[in-house]
Design an enzyme around this catalytic site. Structure first.
Site, short mmCIF file in Angstrom:
data_model
loop_
_atom_site.label_atom_id
_atom_site.label_comp_id
_atom_site.label_asym_id
_atom_site.label_seq_id
_atom_site.Cartn_x
_atom_site.Cartn_y
_atom_site.Cartn_z
N HIS A 785 -3.90 0.80 0.35
CA HIS A 785 -2.78 0.70 -0.61
C HIS A 785 -2.74 -0.72 -1.16
CE1 HIS A 785 1.07 1.23 -2.52
NE2 HIS A 785 1.58 0.24 -1.80
N ASP A 936 14.23 4.00 6.94
CA ASP A 936 14.78 4.07 8.29
C ASP A 936 13.98 3.19 9.24
OD1 ASP A 936 16.58 5.85 7.32
OD2 ASP A 936 15.41 7.63 7.86
N CYS A 1049 -1.60 2.87 -7.26
CA CYS A 1049 -1.08 1.61 -6.74
C CYS A 1049 -1.82 0.41 -7.34
CB CYS A 1049 -1.17 1.59 -5.22
SG CYS A 1049 -2.81 1.98 -4.56
#
Length: 1132
Positions: A785, A936, A1049
């Site tokens: 990425h 989270d 990306c």
């Protein structure tokens, strides 16, 4: 009486000498005998072993025809006070005796003693017994064999200088040993001389009575010599065999000791090695005319190999043969017949020169090594023994093994030979070895797998394969779990989004046809079954005509539509060979069990693709017939219609957009270089190939070449000179190299981790000072990425405020009269009551919007309880915005929204940013889930790693704000960006911005590594230490436009850098929101834009190359014409 007295005195002296030898450490059993004064040291006595008697002396005596029949000889002096008595052992046989004790395993003989010479006529005694003791020279009774080194055959041009033996006498005055030196003998006039130190060879030859010259020396105790003269010319003899003046041959000397006079001047009659077998007992050679065949007897014809020399246990050294080291007990190469081999005088090896002088030890060792080194010859094996003949000694290091093993003969199989293949011995015309190309066996992967698998495929009754989707008629479902193919059934697990999971079990007995296409880009299987199976599936999957999931307008029993006759399973990837063999074996067995001919068939890719396209087209037509469908079904229809259109255009089937994006193709074909940018002679050119260009296809990940190319293209082509001087762009490999682990190096053990990291990339900035730049761009790649790190103002040590060039005082006075004062006020001067009162209306407005997340009062309380280190300007802007909302609380929401929109529109041209405060960006559910999960995780990580976390604001650490639906933060940020023109000053502070198009957890480790690199770089460049901690160099993760797939990306990273200068950021107060930095539609054409740039550069560079070639060709033609003209003019 006189003789008896002299004999008694001689015996007494001998017994005294015997007592002295017994008192020595060797007990008198050494093979060196010397009689000297009692004060002589043991070391001197050891050296006398080679100086006692010379075989040359006995030669002179034997030449006179005297034979020894006594066991001892008494040599009397003229004074009568000393008699030298020598005892020698006689062998019972007429063979030679091996001399031991030589450190190089050679038996040294005197000069002019050929191996072909015999000692017939001398009967060796077995020993002498005195006082019950037998005296001998510690040698075995085996016959002595003289090796080639004992021949001392010198070429005619070599002088031979000998040291005469030392004659011992016992004088009353304690006279010492005196040496007699003979004049050197020479064959030809040459400067080459060889010094040979003689040793005693008592075990080889019978000691003869001393020659007259020796007796004279012992009698008169002086160094003198009895001179002999030539009977023809009268000159002094220098050689015992031939006169050097007239050339006459002395026949008496030629016949002495019954030896054959073989000279080196005779080219015929090769010098042969001695046999390993002793001559027959009693057989004696004749005096004249002795040939090699007569001397060796029949043993020469029977034994073609040399003696196996057994080495002592104490000499387990490696033996060299032909330059190679052979281990003890190793096999020796095959030896050839010495009769078949001839040698010339020039091929003779140098003899070994031995000397007992301590000063010449080093020279002797050097000469010994040189003489023992084998010469290159065309023999099968070169022996370390220096000789003049064909030396081929088969050596064995293990003495015990050599004694036990029988001697090999030509009739026996040669087990101890190493045979080189004939092809390996082949040579070309120049004598070089022929190097044949290594042929590798071609391994057919298909054949290699078929055979074992075909034998064992009957053992496989089931196979589990990964399938990505299933089509039953017009029904399309994605598969999560693999499909099980067995001989009895095919099990498929469906996990519906709105219904309960369903397990479909197709009995193989109901199948009528199976068609299989195993192409890498489209592995698919088409199944056909009896009508009852379709009816069962229709009930199990709840298919109905209303939903148009399965349209059986012609009836189930009369299925004629192409799209309704197949149960289609599309595999995840192409099967490997093993899985394919098992799968085909199971399908074939199913057809055999069902007794269906041609049950299994393979189809081509084109046919499989056309079937899938037809299924999609039929589905689209069925959807068009029903326009009154529900909204959610319309979305599904439009979704499938896009697939159909793409299938028509590309003639390639894809299930949906997501699958089309995930299906990556592999570049196939030769790699060709397209461009080099910047072109030569510029330095640092990046080569772009057609393989790199393939990465710009839709759904492909950008590689590092495209990233580096476009960033360099931006700097050189699109940026202004002043902007390019303000930035520095690192290579995409920089961070990987910075964070790369290396092997332990002793030179870097004392360095810290930060210094080790910096040492890997310290040369990357040798020509640039990054602290003089405003922005440093670092493209990073982690876990496949791409994201971007921007180091802003690394040279600043603290925030710096500058006048805002876009400041509008009139707009500030109209909207917020106290805005100028609030901008310079501190956090303590802000009214907390106004913030509390303004928070509730804002939250109410947000709750009224259905596309926003629910915000509770706890979130507002969390905002109010922020730490005091939050930036003042941000707090002031928030309070200003909330006050404005409080003032307009009684107004309608539309008015407030229009007012905010007007402000944003007015600041569009000034700040280069267009902020739509209340627009929502929709993303696929999968991306939203991933971002929520990452949010989270980042929240949990913030609790565990408070010290390690970079100084992210609450919007990054809050799980709600980490998602794209957190519009509360967007609204706050939009007011901040929209009011940049309202501030008289802007802030420039050192910070690190991480721009990620797929926002996830905070990448605090990346910022930490970059900070540590900056600290070491500052120390290296500036020579002082500076802290780049999180209090000085803050880290932030601004909100930037997000990608809506999993492959863009790298494209977004390039656009971030480009937008950094197209729409520059004016204020670097954190946090910042850049969600509307550039329009999203631009990203759909970014790949094509980069591709066109590369193709244009290729075209221009190819034209330049063509022009250059044409100019060079014209120049060469012009030069040739000029040369021709000049040549023709000169000829005229």
């Amino acid at each position: 009486m006189a003789a008896g007295k002299s004999g008694g005195s001689a015996g007494a002296l001998f017994l005294k000498a015997l007592d002295r030898s017994e008192s020595k450490r060797d007990g008198g059993f050494k093979n060196n005998w010397s009689f000297d004064h009692e004060e002589e040291s043991e070391g001197d006595a050891d050296k006398d072993g080679a100086n006692l008697l010379s075989v040359e002396d006995e030669d002179s005596e034997i030449s006179k025809g005297k034979k020894l029949n006594r066991r001892s000889e008494i040599v009397a002096t003229s004074s009568g006070d000393f008699i030298l008595k020598t005892y020698v052992r006689r062998s019972k046989t007429d063979g030679f005796k091996t001399l031991k004790g030589n450190p190089i395993g050679l038996n040294m003989l005197s000069n002019n003693k050929k191996l072909s010479e015999s000692t017939a006529g001398t009967a060796l005694c077995s020993g002498t017994v005195v006082h019950g003791r037998r005296f001998h020279h510690a040698h075995s009774q085996t016959p002595g064999i003289r090796t080639a080194a004992q021949r001392k055959e010198y070429p005619p041009y070599v002088h031979k200088a000998e040291n005469s033996p030392v004659m011992l006498s016992h004088g009353q005055g304690g006279d010492h040993i005196m040496k007699k030196t003979e004049e050197s003998e020479s064959y030809v006039e040459s400067e080459i001389k060889r010094k040979v130190q003689q040793k005693r060879h008592c075990s080889t030859y019978q000691l003869s009575p001393l020659s007259p010259a020796s007796k004279k020396c012992l009698t008169h105790l002086e160094v003198s010599e009895q001179r002999e003269y030539c009977p023809k010319c009268g000159k002094e003899k220098e050689n015992q065999t031939k006169c050097q003046s007239c050339g006459i041959v002395f026949h008496n000397d030629l016949q002495r000791n019954c030896r054959q006079a073989v000279t080196l001047n005779e080219p015929t009659g090769p010098l042969l090695r001695t046999s390993i077998h002793q001559n027959s007992g009693g057989q004696k050679s004749q005096n004249t005319g002795l040939t090699a065949k007569k001397f060796y007897g029949n043993s020469v014809d029977k034994i073609p190999i040399d003696i196996l020399v057994t080495c002592d246990d104490s000499r387990h050294n490696y033996i060299q043969t032909n330059g190679k080291v052979i281990l003890p007990g190793g096999k020796i190469p095959k030896l050839t017949n010495p009769k078949e081999r001839k040698i010339s005088v020039s091929d003779l090896n140098d003899p070994i020169i031995l000397s007992s002088d301590d000063d010449d030890d080093d020279d002797d060792r050097t000469k010994r090594r040189e003489s023992t080194s084998p010469k290159p010859a065309d023999s099968a094996c070169s022996s370390p023994v220096p000789s003049t003949g064909k030396v081929e000694a088969a050596l064995n290091a293990d003495a015990c093994r050599a004694e036990q093993e029988p001697r090999s003969s030509p009739a026996e199989p040669e087990l101890n030979t190493i045979v080189i293949p004939r092809k390996a011995r082949m040579k070309d015309q120049l004598g070089n070895s022929i190097s044949t190309p290594l042929k590798r066996r071609k391994v057919n992967s298909h054949a290699a797998f078929i055979h074992p698998m075909s034998l064992s495929c009957q053992n496989f009754e089931s196979v589990i394969l990964n399938c990505r989707s299933i089509r039953v008629g017009t029904l399309f479902r994605l598969l999560v779990e693999p499909v099980i193919f067995s001989l009895e059934s095919i099990t498929i697990h469906l996990d519906g989004p709105e219904s309960d999971p369903v397990d479909i079990i197709l009995n193989t007995s109901d199948l009528t046809k199976c068609e299989w296409c195993n192409v890498r880009k489209l592995p698919v299987v088409f199944l056909q079954a009896i009508p009852a199976v379709y009816q069962k599936l229709s009930m199990q999957l709840q298919m109905s005509k209303e939903d148009k999931v399965w349209n059986d307008c012609k009836g189930i029993n009369r299925i004629t539509s192409l799209e309704e006759q197949y149960i289609i399973l599309i595999f995840q990837t192409g099967l490997d060979h093993q899985a394919e063999v098992v799968f085909e074996s199971i399908i074939t067995d199913i057809g055999i069990r069902n007794n269906v001919p041609n049950f299994f068939a393979k189809i081509l890719f084109d046919e499989a693709n056309s079937r899938l396209v037809a299924c999609t087209r039929s589905y689209e037509e069925s959807i068009k017939g029903n326009c009154a469908q529900k909204e959610n079904k319309v979305k599904t229809v439009s979704f499938e219609s896009k697939i159909q259109l793409r299938s028509k255009q590309e003639l390639q089937f894809f299930d949906d957009d997501e699958e089309a994006g995930e299906s990556h193709t592999i570049f196939i074909g030769p790699v060709e270089k397209l461009i080099v940018y910047p072109p030569p002679p510029a330095k640092g050119g990046i080569s772009v190939t057609n393989e790199d260009l393939h990465c710009l296809s839709e759904g492909e990940f950008l590689n590092d070449v495209i990233i580096d190319f476009y960033l360099k293209y931006l700097v050189l082509e699109k940026l202004k000179k002043e902007d390019a001087d303000r930035i520095h762009i690192f290579s995409s490999f920089f961070y990987k190299r910075l964070n790369q682990r290396e092997r332990r190096n002793p030179e870097t053990t004392n360095l810290s981790i930060q210094q080790k990291r910096h040492g890997r990339v310290k040369t990357w900035t040798r020509h640039v000072d990054i602290f003089e730049k405003d922005f440093i761009f670092v493209p990073l790649n982690e876990a496949a990425h791409w994201f971007l790190a921007v180091v802003c103002f690394p040279g600043l040590e603290k925030p710096k405020y500058e006048p805002n060039p876009h400041y509008h005082e009139n707009a500030v006075m109209q909207k917020t009269p106290s805005a100028e004062d609030s901008c310079v006020s501190s956090a303590s001067e802000m009214g907390a009551c106004s913030q509390n009162s303004a928070a509730k209306p804002v939250i109410k407005k947000m709750l009224n919007r259905k596309h926003c997340l629910a915000v509770t009062d706890s979130s507002a309380a969390q905002e109010e309880s922020e730490p005091c280190y939050r930036r003042n300007a941000y707090s002031v802007k928030c309070s200003m915005k909330k006050k404005n909302h409080a003032i307009n609380e009684n107004e309608e929401p539309s008015n407030g929204e229009s007012t905010c929109q007007d402000i944003c529109d007015r600041t569009q041209s000034e700040n280069g940013l267009r902020d739509e405060c209340f627009s929502s960006v929709h993303h696929p559910d999968a991306l939203s889930k991933i971002r929520l999960n990452y949010g989270d995780q980042s929240a949990d990580g913030g609790k565990l790693l408070e010290d390690e976390l970079i100084d992210f604001s609450e919007d990054q650490d809050d799980p709600d704000d980490s998602s794209d639906d957190g519009l509360l933060a967007d609204e706050n940020y939009s007011s901040e960006i929209g009011q940049w023109h309202l501030k008289p000053t802007v802030c420039k502070q050192p910070c690190i911005l991480l721009m990620d198009s797929l926002r996830g957890p905070s990448r605090s480790n990346v910022v930490k590594i970059l900070r540590e690199y900056l600290e070491v770089e500052w120390e290296v460049k500036k020579g002082s230490k500076r802290s780049f901690s999180k209090d000085v160099m803050k880290g932030s993760n601004p909100k930037v436009p997000q990608q809506n797939n999993f492959s863009d990306c790298g494209v977004y990273v390039l656009q971030y850098v480009e937008s950094f200068f197209e729409n520059p950021v004016l204020n670097f107060e954190l946090p910042m929101n850049l969600m509307n930095w550039f329009p999203p539609p631009r990203m759909k054409t970014k790949r094509e834009e980069i591709r066109n740039i590369i193709l244009k550069l290729q075209e221009s560079q190819s034209k330049d190359k063509k022009l250059l070639k044409d100019s060079l060709a014209e120049t060469s033609l012009g030069d040739g014409a000029e040369q021709y003209a000049s040549a023709s003019g000169g000829s005229e």
